[in-house]
Write an enzyme that holds these catalytic residues in place. Structure first.
Site, PDB file in Angstrom:
ATOM      1  N   HIS A  22     -26.139 -35.820  47.924  1.00 57.01           N
ATOM      2  CA  HIS A  22     -25.653 -36.071  46.569  1.00 57.01           C
ATOM      3  C   HIS A  22     -26.767 -35.834  45.559  1.00 57.01           C
ATOM      4  O   HIS A  22     -27.854 -36.387  45.666  1.00 57.01           O
ATOM      5  CB  HIS A  22     -25.129 -37.501  46.479  1.00 57.01           C
ATOM      6  CG  HIS A  22     -24.543 -37.845  45.158  1.00 57.01           C
ATOM      7  ND1 HIS A  22     -24.472 -39.138  44.697  1.00 57.01           N
ATOM      8  CD2 HIS A  22     -23.985 -37.091  44.187  1.00 57.01           C
ATOM      9  CE1 HIS A  22     -23.910 -39.155  43.508  1.00 57.01           C
ATOM     10  NE2 HIS A  22     -23.609 -37.912  43.179  1.00 57.01           N
ATOM     11  N   ASP A  30     -27.365 -13.815  40.693  1.00 61.95           N
ATOM     12  CA  ASP A  30     -26.912 -12.431  40.602  1.00 61.95           C
ATOM     13  C   ASP A  30     -27.986 -11.499  41.161  1.00 61.95           C
ATOM     14  O   ASP A  30     -29.083 -11.933  41.531  1.00 61.95           O
ATOM     15  CB  ASP A  30     -26.489 -12.063  39.174  1.00 61.95           C
ATOM     16  CG  ASP A  30     -27.618 -12.096  38.155  1.00 61.95           C
ATOM     17  OD1 ASP A  30     -28.787 -11.806  38.499  1.00 61.95           O
ATOM     18  OD2 ASP A  30     -27.342 -12.396  36.974  1.00 61.95           O
ATOM     19  N   ASP A  64     -20.671 -32.937  41.592  1.00 64.17           N
ATOM     20  CA  ASP A  64     -21.057 -34.286  41.189  1.00 64.17           C
ATOM     21  C   ASP A  64     -20.227 -34.742  39.986  1.00 64.17           C
ATOM     22  O   ASP A  64     -20.233 -34.097  38.934  1.00 64.17           O
ATOM     23  CB  ASP A  64     -22.542 -34.311  40.844  1.00 64.17           C
ATOM     24  CG  ASP A  64     -23.124 -35.707  40.770  1.00 64.17           C
ATOM     25  OD1 ASP A  64     -22.349 -36.677  40.629  1.00 64.17           O
ATOM     26  OD2 ASP A  64     -24.352 -35.829  40.853  1.00 64.17           O
ATOM     27  N   MET A  74     -27.038 -19.706  32.988  1.00 67.92           N
ATOM     28  CA  MET A  74     -28.151 -19.197  32.204  1.00 67.92           C
ATOM     29  C   MET A  74     -27.583 -18.624  30.905  1.00 67.92           C
ATOM     30  O   MET A  74     -26.767 -17.704  30.925  1.00 67.92           O
ATOM     31  CB  MET A  74     -28.912 -18.107  32.961  1.00 67.92           C
ATOM     32  CG  MET A  74     -30.090 -17.559  32.182  1.00 67.92           C
ATOM     33  SD  MET A  74     -30.857 -16.124  32.973  1.00 67.92           S
ATOM     34  CE  MET A  74     -31.555 -16.860  34.435  1.00 67.92           C
ATOM     35  N   TYR A 113     -34.882 -20.853  35.177  1.00 68.40           N
ATOM     36  CA  TYR A 113     -35.791 -20.453  36.253  1.00 68.40           C
ATOM     37  C   TYR A 113     -36.535 -21.662  36.833  1.00 68.40           C
ATOM     38  O   TYR A 113     -36.671 -21.801  38.043  1.00 68.40           O
ATOM     39  CB  TYR A 113     -36.826 -19.438  35.750  1.00 68.40           C
ATOM     40  CG  TYR A 113     -36.318 -18.040  35.512  1.00 68.40           C
ATOM     41  CD1 TYR A 113     -35.175 -17.546  36.131  1.00 68.40           C
ATOM     42  CD2 TYR A 113     -37.008 -17.189  34.663  1.00 68.40           C
ATOM     43  CE1 TYR A 113     -34.734 -16.257  35.905  1.00 68.40           C
ATOM     44  CE2 TYR A 113     -36.572 -15.887  34.435  1.00 68.40           C
ATOM     45  CZ  TYR A 113     -35.433 -15.432  35.059  1.00 68.40           C
ATOM     46  OH  TYR A 113     -35.009 -14.145  34.837  1.00 68.40           O
TER      47      TYR A 113
END
Length: 142
Positions: A22, A30, A64, A74, A113
């Site tokens: 959890h 990608d 969650d 992003m 990132y």
């Protein structure tokens, strides 16, 4: 072969999904994402698209419900005049499996990132769409 498990999920990815707890996060990346240099655990799925994998993963993976955003994208880099066509597909796919899902957290590229570096795993896909990176936060089975 096992019943009920999407056949596009490789055994290594199934193991990772089982090991995650959890709050742990997984990135579906990608084809342009620097997966190998950012991953603690890397699963290569170069021949698959991100939407296929998202759908398959969410058949097994609870998001969650204790956080505002269980999934993050992003954001488009400022000045890049591009509207990602894959985002509505992602939203529809997530809502198919999690009907109460409202919306994604949008993250600046470098923040994404940094968060990806801390993820439990990164799944590298062959997805050609731009801005097709997504982070999923694991929930609980109730």
């Amino acid at each position: 072969m096992l019943k009920g498990i999407p056949n596009i999920l490789p055994p290594e990815l199934l193991k990772i999904l089982m090991e995650m707890g959890h709050g742990d996060e997984i990135v579906i990346a990608d084809g342009n994402f620097p997966s190998a240099s950012h991953a603690q655990r890397l699963v290569r799925c170069d021949g698959l698209g991100a939407t296929q994998l998202l759908d398959a993963i969410l058949q097994l993976f609870p998001l969650d419900t204790f956080v505002k955003h269980a999934a993050a994208l992003m954001a488009v880099v400022p000045g890049d005049h591009y509207t990602p066509e894959i985002w509505p597909v992602y939203k529809k796919t997530v809502q198919k499996h999690e009907p109460r899902f409202a919306d994604f957290e949008m993250m600046e590229r470098h923040a994404f990132y940094e968060r990806a570096k801390k993820a439990f795993a990164i799944v590298a896909t062959g997805e050609p769409a731009r801005y097709a990176n997504i982070i999923l936060k694991k929930g609980i089975v109730s």
